[in-house]
Scaffold this active site. Structure first.
Site, PDB file in Angstrom:
ATOM      1  N   HIS A 288      16.221  13.197   0.220  1.00 35.67           N
ATOM      2  CA  HIS A 288      15.793  13.749   0.446  1.00 35.67           C
ATOM      3  C   HIS A 288      17.211  14.076   1.424  1.00 35.67           C
ATOM      4  O   HIS A 288      17.741  13.485   2.270  1.00 35.67           O
ATOM      5  CB  HIS A 288      14.873  14.104   1.565  1.00 35.67           C
ATOM      6  CG  HIS A 288      13.591  14.134   0.862  1.00 35.67           C
ATOM      7  ND1 HIS A 288      12.639  13.255   1.331  1.00 35.67           N
ATOM      8  CD2 HIS A 288      13.071  14.832  -0.236  1.00 35.67           C
ATOM      9  CE1 HIS A 288      11.488  13.516   0.719  1.00 35.67           C
ATOM     10  NE2 HIS A 288      11.410  14.223  -0.528  1.00 35.67           N
TER      11      HIS A 288
ATOM     12  N   ARG B 106       3.016  11.937  -5.300  1.00 35.66           N
ATOM     13  CA  ARG B 106       2.627  13.229  -3.949  1.00 35.66           C
ATOM     14  C   ARG B 106       2.245  14.588  -4.984  1.00 35.66           C
ATOM     15  O   ARG B 106       2.285  15.052  -3.982  1.00 35.66           O
ATOM     16  CB  ARG B 106       4.427  13.122  -3.461  1.00 35.66           C
ATOM     17  CG  ARG B 106       5.358  12.011  -3.217  1.00 35.66           C
ATOM     18  CD  ARG B 106       5.888  11.979  -2.345  1.00 35.66           C
ATOM     19  NE  ARG B 106       5.659  11.815  -0.871  1.00 35.66           N
ATOM     20  CZ  ARG B 106       6.024  13.396   0.482  1.00 35.66           C
ATOM     21  NH1 ARG B 106       6.610  12.585   0.697  1.00 35.66           N
ATOM     22  NH2 ARG B 106       5.395  13.457   2.174  1.00 35.66           N
TER      23      ARG B 106
ATOM     24  N   ASN C  57       7.655  16.827   4.797  1.00 33.09           N
ATOM     25  CA  ASN C  57       7.466  17.479   3.219  1.00 33.09           C
ATOM     26  C   ASN C  57       5.933  18.187   2.873  1.00 33.09           C
ATOM     27  O   ASN C  57       5.914  18.350   1.845  1.00 33.09           O
ATOM     28  CB  ASN C  57       7.798  15.845   1.784  1.00 33.09           C
ATOM     29  CG  ASN C  57       8.676  14.591   1.952  1.00 33.09           C
ATOM     30  OD1 ASN C  57       8.522  14.201   2.713  1.00 33.09           O
ATOM     31  ND2 ASN C  57       9.796  15.292   1.985  1.00 33.09           N
TER      32      ASN C  57
ATOM     33  N   GLU D 203      10.674  19.849  -1.928  1.00 37.70           N
ATOM     34  CA  GLU D 203      10.228  18.887  -1.299  1.00 37.70           C
ATOM     35  C   GLU D 203       9.892  19.727  -0.142  1.00 37.70           C
ATOM     36  O   GLU D 203       9.787  18.244   1.658  1.00 37.70           O
ATOM     37  CB  GLU D 203      11.308  18.185  -1.414  1.00 37.70           C
ATOM     38  CG  GLU D 203      11.240  17.207  -2.695  1.00 37.70           C
ATOM     39  CD  GLU D 203      10.554  16.218  -3.196  1.00 37.70           C
ATOM     40  OE1 GLU D 203      10.177  15.257  -2.532  1.00 37.70           O
ATOM     41  OE2 GLU D 203      10.171  16.334  -4.479  1.00 37.70           O
TER      42      GLU D 203
ATOM     43  N   ALA E  59       3.976   0.705  -2.606  1.00 33.28           N
ATOM     44  CA  ALA E  59       3.554   0.287  -3.902  1.00 33.28           C
ATOM     45  C   ALA E  59       4.622   0.368  -5.157  1.00 33.28           C
ATOM     46  O   ALA E  59       4.328   0.624  -5.745  1.00 33.28           O
ATOM     47  CB  ALA E  59       2.465   1.597  -4.696  1.00 33.28           C
TER      48      ALA E  59
ATOM     49  N   CYS F 244      10.670  12.412   8.777  1.00 33.96           N
ATOM     50  CA  CYS F 244      10.065  12.654   8.341  1.00 33.96           C
ATOM     51  C   CYS F 244       8.523  12.645   8.690  1.00 33.96           C
ATOM     52  O   CYS F 244       8.189  13.284   7.850  1.00 33.96           O
ATOM     53  CB  CYS F 244       9.814  11.572   7.139  1.00 33.96           C
ATOM     54  SG  CYS F 244      12.184  10.590   6.879  1.00 33.96           S
TER      55      CYS F 244
HETATM   56  O1  SUG Z   1       8.402  10.687  -0.645  1.00 32.69           O
HETATM   57  N1  SUG Z   1       7.963   7.429   0.171  1.00 32.69           N
HETATM   58  C1  SUG Z   1       8.704   8.706   0.726  1.00 32.69           C
HETATM   59  C2  SUG Z   1       9.014   9.244   2.022  1.00 32.69           C
HETATM   60  C3  SUG Z   1       9.272  10.096   2.570  1.00 32.69           C
HETATM   61  C4  SUG Z   1      10.616  10.569   3.171  1.00 32.69           C
HETATM   62  N2  SUG Z   1       9.977  11.857   3.546  1.00 32.69           N
HETATM   63  C5  SUG Z   1      11.123  12.964   4.620  1.00 32.69           C
HETATM   64  N3  SUG Z   1      12.716  11.742   3.769  1.00 32.69           N
HETATM   65  N4  SUG Z   1      10.803  13.653   4.286  1.00 32.69           N
HETATM   66  C6  SUG Z   1       8.743   9.608  -0.800  1.00 32.69           C
HETATM   67  O2  SUG Z   1       9.298   9.179  -0.968  1.00 32.69           O
HETATM   68  C7  SUG Z   1       6.700   5.687  -1.274  1.00 32.69           C
HETATM   69  C8  SUG Z   1       5.275   5.710  -1.293  1.00 32.69           C
HETATM   70  C9  SUG Z   1       5.060   4.156  -2.528  1.00 32.69           C
HETATM   71  O3  SUG Z   1       6.321   3.426  -2.370  1.00 32.69           O
HETATM   72  O4  SUG Z   1       4.438   2.619  -1.333  1.00 32.69           O
HETATM   73  C10 SUG Z   1       7.008   7.002  -0.497  1.00 32.69           C
HETATM   74  O5  SUG Z   1       6.480   7.761  -1.222  1.00 32.69           O
END
Ligand code: SUG
Length: 446
Positions: free
Chosen positions: A250, A138, A110, A174, A19, A369
């Site tokens: 992150h 989130r 996270n 986070e 999304a 992640c």
């Molecule tokens: O929070 N992506 C997550 C990815 C998290 C990765 N986690 C770590 N690096 N630990 C975020 O950005 C994308 C959802 C979307 O676009 O549909 C998303 O939430």
């Protein structure tokens, strides 16, 4: 007493979709609105969990959250039957609908910050769910994350659960994505490194200019206080604001540690020399391997596109370490050449295993992640909900469960389908039985 690190991987939920919700996360933005495959995503995640189990690791499973989040949509003023709520949100606020359908809880790095009992003043393992305030989709996670953690680590003698920090950008947290623990044996006292992106109460300090800094030093300090950590075993370090502006949203996109190894890019931190000196001093006299990767070998751009540092470094039963990397590292010649060289150097890392986690990578989530690390001793491990620990039988049950309930493909228009809500709830209801985690979801209570 023996001690272990257990990785709790997030099961990908049935509404996994692309999304474009995460400003500052290059993959999320560039794959926005592509079709996703929840079934492949969940099976890719399970294959990684099973492979680590087969390598002799203790591997945990963490349940997804309920999505679509009908309760949040109602809180925001959509009303009527569940089908009406979805339809109105689709028509009037499509971005809100996709946020409330995100399967982002799959990235359990996270979910929380975890401090093992050897580090804490009461000798218990401490958990603080991350509030994830920086992104609306989130920020819907922390309350259920807290309930899920209590269902897996359900023993007050060993586990201490905190409420997530105040829901405000000043305390943006986070979780383990900005927290690394270095130690000798997992059961010995370690040094906990808290990485942050900005100072909330002092805007004169350095901060990124293009993309948001999601974690504040004030949040990191609060978690260290709650967990009862000693100052002489905690290090705070600021992420380099320039790399946040290049897509390192992150710290675990540019650095990772395990036991006595810290693997990081030369541009990861501000004041790197000061940081490494403080870390070495606090780590003590034992051998510490600080493996710095120079920009001339791997650029920040290659690090962001391949997730070289979003790899897991795990300690195998023979004491050597392995890197669990996404296929993207294999397919990039510069990164592959670097990893081929790394395993020949004088460090504990002796092999690299590549995994296809592409469905997660397309939203900016690599192997690291997808997992929350919990270091435990034998007694603590014995107190973990046993149904959440991977074995051949559980793997068979979970792959069968995914095959039965998950769709092959999802597009944005599918998110308003009331049948998707029914399917998701049915599948999660069954999952709570498989993992024996009780009625953790709101739809099971109301
Ligand atoms: O929070 N992506 C997550 C990815 C998290 C990765 N986690 C770590 N690096 N630990 C975020 O950005 C994308 C959802 C979307 O676009 O549909 C998303 O939430």
């Amino acid at each position: 007493m023996k001690s272990f690190e257990v990785n709790f991987d997030g099961l990908v939920g049935p509404t996994h979709n692309y999304a474009g919700l995460s400003e500052g996360n290059v993959a999320s933005k560039s794959n926005a609105n592509e079709a996703s495959s929840p079934k492949s995503a969940a099976l890719q995640g399970l294959a990684k969990m099973k492979a680590l189990h087969d390598m002799g690791m203790n591997q945990g499973v963490f349940a997804p959250q309920e999505r679509p989040d009908i309760f949040s949509l109602r809180r925001l003023g959509f009303s009527g039957t569940d089908a009406n709520v979805l339809e109105q949100a689709y028509k009037h606020s499509p971005s809100v609908l996709s946020a409330c359908c995100s399967a982002s809880s799959m990235w359990t790095a996270n979910a929380a910050t975890v401090s093992p009992s050897a580090d804490t003043n009461d000798g218990k393992v401490h958990f603080t769910p991350a509030n994830l305030t920086n992104k609306f989709h989130r920020s819907l996670e922390p309350t259920t994350t807290g309930s899920l953690l209590k269902a897996v680590f359900n023993d007050d003698n060993h586990f201490n659960h905190h409420l997530h920090l105040n829901d405000n950008d000043h305390f943006g947290d986070e979780g383990a994505a900005n927290h690394t623990r270095l130690c000798n044996e997992y059961g010995e006292k370690g040094v906990e490194i808290f990485t942050f992106g900005k100072y909330a109460f002092n805007v004169a300090m350095p901060a990124p200019k293009i993309y948001p800094a999601r974690q504040t030093i004030e949040a990191s300090q609060a978690v260290a206080r709650l967990h009862g950590l000693s100052d002489d075993k905690v290090v705070y370090v600021q992420q380099n604001p320039d790399v946040i502006d290049q897509g390192v949203f992150h710290n675990d996109v540019i650095a990772v540690g395990n036991q006595n190894v810290l693997f990081y890019h030369e541009q990861a931190f501000l004041q790197t020399d000061r940081f490494i000196n403080e870390l070495s001093g606090k780590f003590g006299s034992e051998e510490l391997h600080c493996i710095k990767v120079d920009s001339k070998d791997v650029s920040v751009q290659d690090a962001v596109s391949t997730y070289l540092f979003n790899t897991q470094i795990i300690t195998l039963n023979d004491g050597t370490m392995a890197i669990i990397a996404p296929m993207h590292c294999h397919d990039n010649p510069r990164v592959k050449a670097y990893l081929d060289k790394l395993v020949t150097l004088n460090t504990p890392i002796k092999q690299v295993k590549y995994f296809d986690v592409n469905e997660s990578m397309k939203n900016g989530g690599g192997p690291a992640c997808l997992r929350l690390r919990v270091a435990m001793n034998e007694q603590e491990l014995a107190a973990v909900n046993p149904n959440c620990l991977m074995n051949d039988e559980l793997y068979g049950k979970l792959t069968g469960w995914v095959d039965k309930h998950y769709r092959e493909q999802i597009n944005f228009d599918d998110l308003r389908d009331p049948q998707l809500l029914i399917e998701s709830r049915e599948s999660l209801d069954q999952l709570t039985q498989i993992l024996n985690i009780g009625s953790v979801y709101r739809f099971q209570k109301d």
